[in-house]
Design an enzyme around this catalytic site. Structure first.
Site, PDB file in Angstrom:
ATOM      1  CB  VAL A   1      45.604   0.445 -41.832  1.00  0.00           C
ATOM      2  CG1 VAL A   1      46.381  -0.828 -42.097  1.00  0.00           C
ATOM      3  CG2 VAL A   1      46.108   1.166 -40.586  1.00  0.00           C
TER       4      VAL A   1
ATOM      5  CE1 TYR B   1      51.182  -0.271 -24.847  1.00  0.00           C
ATOM      6  CE2 TYR B   1      48.941  -1.011 -24.388  1.00  0.00           C
ATOM      7  CZ  TYR B   1      50.064  -1.020 -25.189  1.00  0.00           C
ATOM      8  OH  TYR B   1      50.078  -1.786 -26.336  1.00  0.00           O
TER       9      TYR B   1
ATOM     10  CE  LYS C   1      48.406  -3.143 -29.080  1.00  0.00           C
ATOM     11  NZ  LYS C   1      48.542  -3.437 -30.517  1.00  0.00           N
TER      12      LYS C   1
END
Ligand code: NDP
Length: 259
Positions: A69, A159, A166
């Site tokens: 991508v 994270y 996200k």
């Protein structure tokens, strides 16, 4: 009945038999969809061989193409192939993410501009980028599904950078849903509980995260790739025709707990 017979489904993000995308592809196939698979190419062709061996027999994909991508040409070639082979598209599964290891542990404030840009380009921007190519090919009733994690709305140790990616991804879902709704194309995210995969093993302390969920979640366990795949199949089917712009938690209920 959940029936995807005759629907054309392009699935990104299969790396191996632990990949969430593998669980999704199997469930879409079982529901009758024609499957197309994209893989991340590497110079020695090892990823291609591995993914091909995994998907070829069980899924009989009618499309199997490289799509990094970050590579404009490969993105365009992918959708050119979709147009040539299928004419129309019904389902796009965006199931990929990447962040350098330095962005997935340690101090959040230490994240570099280079790591930030790369993670956001691959994990967040790519959803809109693939949607742009898919948009003219979609049949009415089409569906885009992406994968997110609770670390995009709440602080989860380590994270870090992927939390930002996200959060952006979940907002991308809403903007895309607003844009594509007029063409009767729906866009949703599944927020999955922690699952051991190649990508998640890069997050510091993933096993601790899984054990925590097993202790705290109402169902006292985490989820499987196939459970995520079942919800993806639902979101790609007419059974969910009134649902768009949503983040659906498939996490054994973990997200409702305060303590
Ligand atoms: P996997 O490692 O199996 O899948 C991640 C995929 O992203 C791989 O196929 C990887 O390719 C691909 N990828 C990375 N960079 C690129 C790129 N530049 N272009 C195209 N593809 C790329 O892990 P998961 O199945 O866990 O991850 C799938 C999605 O699920 C991700 O969005 C992840 O954040 C999300 N998710 C995962 C959870 C978990 O606990 N596992 C929980 C919630 C969400 P390759 O491996 O060949 O490099």
């Amino acid at each position: 009945m959940l029936d995807l017979t005759g629907k054309n489904a392009l699935v990104t993000g299969i790396a191996n038999n632990r990949s969430i995308a593998w669980g999704i592809a199997q469930q879409l196939h079982q529901a009758g969809a024609n499957i197309g698979v994209t893989y991340l190419p590497d110079p020695k062709g090892r990823f291609e061989k591995k993914v091909r061996e995994l998907v070829e027999e069980p899924l009989k994909p009618s499309i199997f193409v490289p799509c990094d991508v970050q590579n404009e040409e490969q993105i365009q070639e992918t959708f050119k192939t979709v147009a040539q082979e299928w004419g129309k598209l019904d389902i796009l599964i965006h199931c990929l993410a990447f962040a350098d290891k330095e962005g997935l542990s340690g101090d959040f404030s230490a994240i570099t501009s280079e790591a930030f840009t790369k993670a956001l380009e691959i994990s967040t921007f790519s959803l809109g980028r693939l949607a742009r190519e898919a948009k003219p090919l979609f049949n009415p009733g089409g569906s885009i599904v992406t994968l997110t994690y609770i670390g995009g709305v709440k602080v989860i140790p380590n994270y870090n950078l992927m939390g930002i990616a996200k959060a952006g991804l979940e907002m991308t879902v809403r903007y895309l849903a607003a844009e594509l709704g007029a063409a009767d194309v729906r866009v949703n995210a599944i927020s999955a509980g922690p699952i051991r995969t190649l990508a998640s093993s890069a997050v510091g302390g993933i096993l601790d995260m899984i054990h925590h969920v097993e202790n705290v979640a109402p169902l006292k366990r985490t989820v499987t790739q196939l459970e995520v795949g079942n919800t993806a199949a639902f979101l790609c089917s007419d059974l969910s025709s009134g649902i768009t712009g949503q983040v659906i938690y498939v996490d054994a209920g973990y997200n409702i707990m305060g303590m």
